[in-house]
Design an enzyme around this catalytic site. Sequence first.
Site, mmCIF file in Angstrom:
data_model
loop_
_atom_site.group_PDB
_atom_site.id
_atom_site.type_symbol
_atom_site.label_atom_id
_atom_site.label_comp_id
_atom_site.label_asym_id
_atom_site.label_seq_id
_atom_site.Cartn_x
_atom_site.Cartn_y
_atom_site.Cartn_z
ATOM 1 N N SER A 18 -1.291 10.660 0.603
ATOM 2 C CA SER A 18 -1.417 10.227 -0.794
ATOM 3 C C SER A 18 -0.847 11.217 -1.801
ATOM 4 O O SER A 18 -1.345 11.343 -2.916
ATOM 5 C CB SER A 18 -2.886 9.912 -1.131
ATOM 6 O OG SER A 18 -3.334 8.794 -0.366
ATOM 7 N N GLY A 60 4.413 6.616 1.103
ATOM 8 C CA GLY A 60 4.737 5.561 0.141
ATOM 9 C C GLY A 60 5.569 6.014 -1.047
ATOM 10 O O GLY A 60 6.496 5.312 -1.468
ATOM 11 N N HIS A 77 2.450 11.976 14.381
ATOM 12 C CA HIS A 77 1.840 11.351 13.195
ATOM 13 C C HIS A 77 0.586 10.590 13.620
ATOM 14 O O HIS A 77 0.551 10.010 14.710
ATOM 15 C CB HIS A 77 2.848 10.405 12.539
ATOM 16 C CG HIS A 77 2.407 9.949 11.185
ATOM 17 N ND1 HIS A 77 1.450 8.982 11.019
ATOM 18 C CD2 HIS A 77 2.752 10.359 9.938
ATOM 19 C CE1 HIS A 77 1.240 8.802 9.721
ATOM 20 N NE2 HIS A 77 2.023 9.629 9.047
ATOM 21 N N ASN A 125 8.638 10.224 4.485
ATOM 22 C CA ASN A 125 8.457 9.437 5.708
ATOM 23 C C ASN A 125 8.436 7.959 5.305
ATOM 24 O O ASN A 125 7.460 7.486 4.748
ATOM 25 C CB ASN A 125 7.128 9.849 6.368
ATOM 26 C CG ASN A 125 6.752 8.967 7.546
ATOM 27 O OD1 ASN A 125 7.571 8.189 8.028
ATOM 28 N ND2 ASN A 125 5.514 9.099 8.006
ATOM 29 N N GLY A 141 -2.233 6.969 2.707
ATOM 30 C CA GLY A 141 -2.121 5.636 2.118
ATOM 31 C C GLY A 141 -3.372 5.151 1.410
ATOM 32 O O GLY A 141 -3.463 3.974 1.042
ATOM 33 N N LYS A 170 8.346 5.455 7.190
ATOM 34 C CA LYS A 170 7.603 4.623 8.152
ATOM 35 C C LYS A 170 8.418 3.367 8.480
ATOM 36 O O LYS A 170 9.638 3.440 8.542
ATOM 37 C CB LYS A 170 6.216 4.296 7.593
ATOM 38 C CG LYS A 170 5.480 5.560 7.135
ATOM 39 C CD LYS A 170 4.033 5.339 6.840
ATOM 40 C CE LYS A 170 3.402 6.667 6.405
ATOM 41 N NZ LYS A 170 1.967 6.591 6.219
ATOM 42 N N GLU A 208 -2.203 16.343 7.716
ATOM 43 C CA GLU A 208 -2.385 15.022 7.123
ATOM 44 C C GLU A 208 -3.750 14.463 7.523
ATOM 45 O O GLU A 208 -3.889 13.882 8.613
ATOM 46 C CB GLU A 208 -1.294 14.072 7.610
ATOM 47 C CG GLU A 208 0.106 14.476 7.211
ATOM 48 C CD GLU A 208 1.031 13.271 7.123
ATOM 49 O OE1 GLU A 208 1.646 13.090 6.066
ATOM 50 O OE2 GLU A 208 1.112 12.501 8.093
ATOM 51 N N GLU A 224 -0.503 7.824 12.827
ATOM 52 C CA GLU A 224 -0.273 6.404 13.120
ATOM 53 C C GLU A 224 0.242 6.221 14.545
ATOM 54 O O GLU A 224 0.108 5.138 15.122
ATOM 55 C CB GLU A 224 0.691 5.810 12.076
ATOM 56 C CG GLU A 224 -0.015 5.603 10.745
ATOM 57 C CD GLU A 224 0.888 5.646 9.526
ATOM 58 O OE1 GLU A 224 2.119 5.523 9.662
ATOM 59 O OE2 GLU A 224 0.326 5.812 8.414
HETATM 60 P P1 PGA Z 1 1.204 8.443 2.255
HETATM 61 O O1 PGA Z 1 1.616 8.728 3.770
HETATM 62 O O2 PGA Z 1 1.924 9.456 1.402
HETATM 63 O O3 PGA Z 1 1.667 7.043 1.989
HETATM 64 O O4 PGA Z 1 -0.273 8.606 2.169
HETATM 65 C C1 PGA Z 1 1.822 10.036 4.228
HETATM 66 C C2 PGA Z 1 2.176 10.031 5.691
HETATM 67 O O5 PGA Z 1 1.620 9.241 6.451
HETATM 68 O O6 PGA Z 1 3.033 10.831 6.115
#
Ligand code: PGA
Length: 259
Positions: free
Chosen positions: A212, A234, A97, A11, A173, A13, A167, A99
């Site tokens: 993460s 990330g 998600h 992803n 993150g 983002k 998640e 977010e």
């Molecule tokens: P992250 O994000 O691997 O950077 O923690 C995962 C996600 O939000 O799908």
Amino acid sequence: MKQCVKMIVGNWKMNGLASGLSEARAVSEALTAEPAAATVGLCPPTTLLDRMARALDGGPVQVGGQDCHAEASGAFTGSVSAAMLADAGARLVILGHSERRAGCGETDADVAAKVGAALQAGLEPIVCVGETLAEHEAGEAVAVVTRQIEGSLPEIPAGKDLAVAYEPVWAIGSGLTPTSDQIAEVHAAIRAALSRRLGEAATAVPILYGGSVNPANAADLLTIDGVDGALVGGASLKAEDFMAIIRAAGPGVAADAQG
Ligand code: PGA
């Protein structure tokens, strides 16, 4: 029970310009040269979707969107429909998600409507669920995630592909991850909720872990009971890191040996 092939999805983002397409190409080339024991997807920002789909066409990496509108078309300035994603070459779409749930006020009902639209357009939705830090600390992870699964799925027609990603909001993150036991417990609860909802068809739904995931922890996370893959933020932006996570799923089967 159907054995799910592991599924590893990146992803991006709101990251990635045209210059970043070389990372996607590098992943595709590495997997073509040496297949992985996983289906692999990349979800770039919408602006790159069409170009990435063209660049990776015919290769082993599926491309996906990060959200879609619940309506097929209309006066929704700035929004993109599921059919538009599919038209641009998407095969997957991340929905619900955290977010978007937190940042854009999306409710379970909103997510369910989007999942229905995605299925209608022939996309495979990856439905995200997860508890906040406060809910985690209150021991409410299983209850929250179960409620989200129950509310975020519309009627799923037989034969449609669907994936779920657990998640934990506080793990995204942050460099933090739940313990293996906590992940196994929540994945089992998701599997149970899916079974109540979908019956036998639930066994074909991969349940990914996200939050993460990185090259150092991927092998451990991917061997936890009930973890069928990973949704990677990330660490999916750089081909080298993303490939290390994909390789953690194990060696693949050469394309000419596949049935
Ligand atoms: P992250 O994000 O691997 O950077 O923690 C995962 C996600 O939000 O799908």
